[in-house]
Scaffold this active site. Structure first.
Site, PDB file in Angstrom:
ATOM      1  N   LYS A  71      -2.020  71.797  43.766  1.00 11.69           N
ATOM      2  CA  LYS A  71      -1.144  71.920  42.595  1.00 11.69           C
ATOM      3  C   LYS A  71      -1.893  71.847  41.267  1.00 11.69           C
ATOM      4  O   LYS A  71      -1.511  72.503  40.305  1.00 11.69           O
ATOM      5  CB  LYS A  71      -0.051  70.842  42.633  1.00 11.69           C
ATOM      6  N   ASP A 107       9.388  71.390  40.229  1.00 14.01           N
ATOM      7  CA  ASP A 107       9.763  70.126  40.903  1.00 14.01           C
ATOM      8  C   ASP A 107      10.618  69.228  40.011  1.00 14.01           C
ATOM      9  O   ASP A 107      11.680  68.739  40.423  1.00 14.01           O
ATOM     10  CB  ASP A 107       8.504  69.345  41.315  1.00 14.01           C
ATOM     11  N   GLY A 133       1.712  63.715  41.824  1.00 13.66           N
ATOM     12  CA  GLY A 133       2.192  65.024  41.378  1.00 13.66           C
ATOM     13  C   GLY A 133       3.696  65.064  41.160  1.00 13.66           C
ATOM     14  O   GLY A 133       4.167  65.532  40.113  1.00 13.66           O
ATOM     15  N   ALA A 134       4.468  64.577  42.137  1.00  8.52           N
ATOM     16  CA  ALA A 134       5.930  64.630  42.013  1.00  8.52           C
ATOM     17  C   ALA A 134       6.394  63.741  40.858  1.00  8.52           C
ATOM     18  O   ALA A 134       7.244  64.130  40.052  1.00  8.52           O
ATOM     19  CB  ALA A 134       6.583  64.200  43.322  1.00  8.52           C
TER      20      ALA A 134
HETATM   21  P1  NDP Z   1       0.728  62.304  45.497  1.00  5.03           P
HETATM   22  O1  NDP Z   1      -0.252  62.035  46.585  1.00  5.03           O
HETATM   23  O2  NDP Z   1       0.346  63.213  44.371  1.00  5.03           O
HETATM   24  O3  NDP Z   1       1.163  60.906  44.830  1.00  5.03           O
HETATM   25  C1  NDP Z   1       1.593  59.816  45.593  1.00  5.03           C
HETATM   26  C2  NDP Z   1       1.994  58.660  44.676  1.00  5.03           C
HETATM   27  O4  NDP Z   1       2.584  57.654  45.470  1.00  5.03           O
HETATM   28  C3  NDP Z   1       0.829  58.021  43.951  1.00  5.03           C
HETATM   29  O5  NDP Z   1       1.285  57.523  42.733  1.00  5.03           O
HETATM   30  C4  NDP Z   1       0.424  56.896  44.919  1.00  5.03           C
HETATM   31  O6  NDP Z   1      -0.164  55.788  44.233  1.00  5.03           O
HETATM   32  C5  NDP Z   1       1.779  56.469  45.434  1.00  5.03           C
HETATM   33  N1  NDP Z   1       1.687  55.927  46.799  1.00  5.03           N
HETATM   34  C6  NDP Z   1       1.154  56.533  47.886  1.00  5.03           C
HETATM   35  N2  NDP Z   1       1.278  55.738  48.970  1.00  5.03           N
HETATM   36  C7  NDP Z   1       1.886  54.593  48.542  1.00  5.03           C
HETATM   37  C8  NDP Z   1       2.275  53.390  49.191  1.00  5.03           C
HETATM   38  N3  NDP Z   1       2.064  53.207  50.497  1.00  5.03           N
HETATM   39  N4  NDP Z   1       2.883  52.430  48.449  1.00  5.03           N
HETATM   40  C9  NDP Z   1       3.109  52.616  47.125  1.00  5.03           C
HETATM   41  N5  NDP Z   1       2.754  53.736  46.464  1.00  5.03           N
HETATM   42  C10 NDP Z   1       2.154  54.722  47.165  1.00  5.03           C
HETATM   43  O7  NDP Z   1       2.031  62.834  46.230  1.00  5.03           O
HETATM   44  P2  NDP Z   1       3.215  63.705  45.571  1.00  5.03           P
HETATM   45  O8  NDP Z   1       3.578  63.095  44.282  1.00  5.03           O
HETATM   46  O9  NDP Z   1       2.866  65.145  45.601  1.00  5.03           O
HETATM   47  O10 NDP Z   1       4.387  63.501  46.654  1.00  5.03           O
HETATM   48  C11 NDP Z   1       5.105  62.293  46.747  1.00  5.03           C
HETATM   49  C12 NDP Z   1       6.309  62.514  47.651  1.00  5.03           C
HETATM   50  O11 NDP Z   1       7.221  63.403  46.992  1.00  5.03           O
HETATM   51  C13 NDP Z   1       5.962  63.164  48.997  1.00  5.03           C
HETATM   52  O12 NDP Z   1       6.605  62.450  50.029  1.00  5.03           O
HETATM   53  C14 NDP Z   1       6.548  64.553  48.878  1.00  5.03           C
HETATM   54  O13 NDP Z   1       6.982  65.054  50.117  1.00  5.03           O
HETATM   55  C15 NDP Z   1       7.737  64.320  47.940  1.00  5.03           C
HETATM   56  N6  NDP Z   1       8.169  65.522  47.239  1.00  5.03           N
HETATM   57  C16 NDP Z   1       9.484  65.879  47.341  1.00  5.03           C
HETATM   58  C17 NDP Z   1       9.937  67.012  46.719  1.00  5.03           C
HETATM   59  C18 NDP Z   1      11.380  67.410  46.855  1.00  5.03           C
HETATM   60  O14 NDP Z   1      11.712  68.564  46.533  1.00  5.03           O
HETATM   61  N7  NDP Z   1      12.262  66.520  47.271  1.00  5.03           N
HETATM   62  C19 NDP Z   1       9.052  67.879  45.908  1.00  5.03           C
HETATM   63  C20 NDP Z   1       7.691  67.363  45.818  1.00  5.03           C
HETATM   64  C21 NDP Z   1       7.284  66.242  46.480  1.00  5.03           C
HETATM   65  P3  NDP Z   1      -1.742  55.694  43.903  1.00  5.03           P
HETATM   66  O15 NDP Z   1      -1.895  56.186  42.514  1.00  5.03           O
HETATM   67  O16 NDP Z   1      -2.040  54.268  44.074  1.00  5.03           O
HETATM   68  O17 NDP Z   1      -2.450  56.574  44.918  1.00  5.03           O
END
Ligand code: NDP
Length: 282
Positions: A71, A107, A133-134
């Site tokens: 992305k 998104d 990203g989201a």
């Molecule tokens: P990213 O990997 O870009 O970001 C993940 C975020 O979540 C980071 O801020 C990370 O923190 C945090 N995180 C990851 N694991 C944990 C954990 N175990 N406990 C607490 N915080 C955590 O992922 P995306 O933002 O791209 O995606 C996130 C979710 O959104 C996915 O499940 C995806 O499927 C969903 N999504 C849904 C959409 C929809 O249309 N409904 C569209 C796009 C995404 P840190 O900075 O510490 O790594």
């Protein structure tokens, strides 16, 4: 300008996935609109991204979705970004204007539209979990849609702070970082709580470290997780009487915006929603 007509093909480039609800949803929407379009899911390694975008251009594809891990990186290979995609620094949707490839991010817009039934965002106080990203896409659109305050909590504080800085710089909402240690207390009078982390993905019992005794019944609780749509957070919120919004609305609404950018036609939203539900067997 291209000499030959464009192929009626769009694609999704990203990591391999077991099943792609977007592909299923888009194919149903094309069929309902009587368009003989094809949506392909293509696995592309980061090292091949530039060549893949060149291929997309050379073969006259009408557009594309980009998912993890492309992305951000794809922004370098496009002709233009929309204002919000440039602001977020991330693209999930590419469409063509003649031979130009334009990057957009649908998104956050899809998320904002999914909140319409529970009262919108104007003047609201929001707590956002996550800064990936989201979360970034959601935060920017929530800020542009009139939220008054956006508090960000993230596992890695420095990533959270980067998002807060971006918001304070670029959108009218006031943003701050809420450190996430132990069980996070939800600030009083939070209007909307959003989980934008992957916690809950493929695990309906995965818990977020939250002190749910601090969740007020008036708080709208939203989750981006699509599969399963009923996460631990949403179940607990419903049990406490909070209005809830699952991730399906975001998926469908971002798909509607994308479909229109690709085809110039408004898709059948009901067909798209039903397709996602069928795909997820709910
Ligand atoms: P990213 O990997 O870009 O970001 C993940 C975020 O979540 C980071 O801020 C990370 O923190 C945090 N995180 C990851 N694991 C944990 C954990 N175990 N406990 C607490 N915080 C955590 O992922 P995306 O933002 O791209 O995606 C996130 C979710 O959104 C996915 O499940 C995806 O499927 C969903 N999504 C849904 C959409 C929809 O249309 N409904 C569209 C796009 C995404 P840190 O900075 O510490 O790594």
């Amino acid at each position: 300008m291209l000499d030959s007509p464009l192929q009626q093909i769009v694609c999704c480039m990203g990591q391999p996935v077991a099943g792609n609800p977007t592909q299923f949803m888009m194919q149903r929407a094309f069929a309902a609109a009587r368009l003989e379009w094809v949506y392909l899911t293509l696995e592309v390694a980061p090292v091949d991204l530039q060549d893949a975008v060149r291929g997309l251009r050379a073969m006259g594809f009408r557009g594309a979705n980009f998912t993890i891990p492309h992305k951000v990186a794809v922004t370098q290979h496009l002709d233009e970004l929309t204002e919000t995609a440039a602001l977020m620094g991330a693209v999930n949707c590419v469409y063509r204007e003649e031979d130009r490839l334009i990057g957009e991010n649908t998104d956050g817009k899809g998320f904002v539209q999914s909140l319409a039934d529970v009262g919108g965002l104007s003047g609201k106080k929001v707590l956002l979990l996550g800064a990936g990203g989201a979360a970034r896409a959601i935060a920017v659109e929530v800020g542009l849609a009139g939220a008054e305050q956006i508090s960000v909590s993230n596992r890695t504080a420095e990533h959270g702070q980067m998002l807060v800085d971006l918001l304070n710089d670029k959108v009218p909402a006031q943003a701050d970082l809420l450190p996430w240690q132990d069980k996070l207390k939800i600030p009083e009078q939070t209007d909307i709580l959003i989980n934008a982390t992957p916690v809950g993905l493929l695990d309906a019992d995965a818990e977020l470290p939250l002190d749910l005794d601090t969740l007020e019944t008036s708080t709208v609780v939203a989750d981006v997780i699509i599969n399963p749509p009923e996460t631990w957070l949403l179940r607990e919120a419903e049990r406490r009487g909070c209005p809830t919004v699952n991730g399906l609305g975001m998926l469908v609404h971002q798909g509607i915006i994308t479909f229109e950018l690709w085809t110039g036609i408004k898709p059948d939203a009901v067909v798209m929603r039903e397709a996602v539900e069928e795909f997820l067997e709910i």
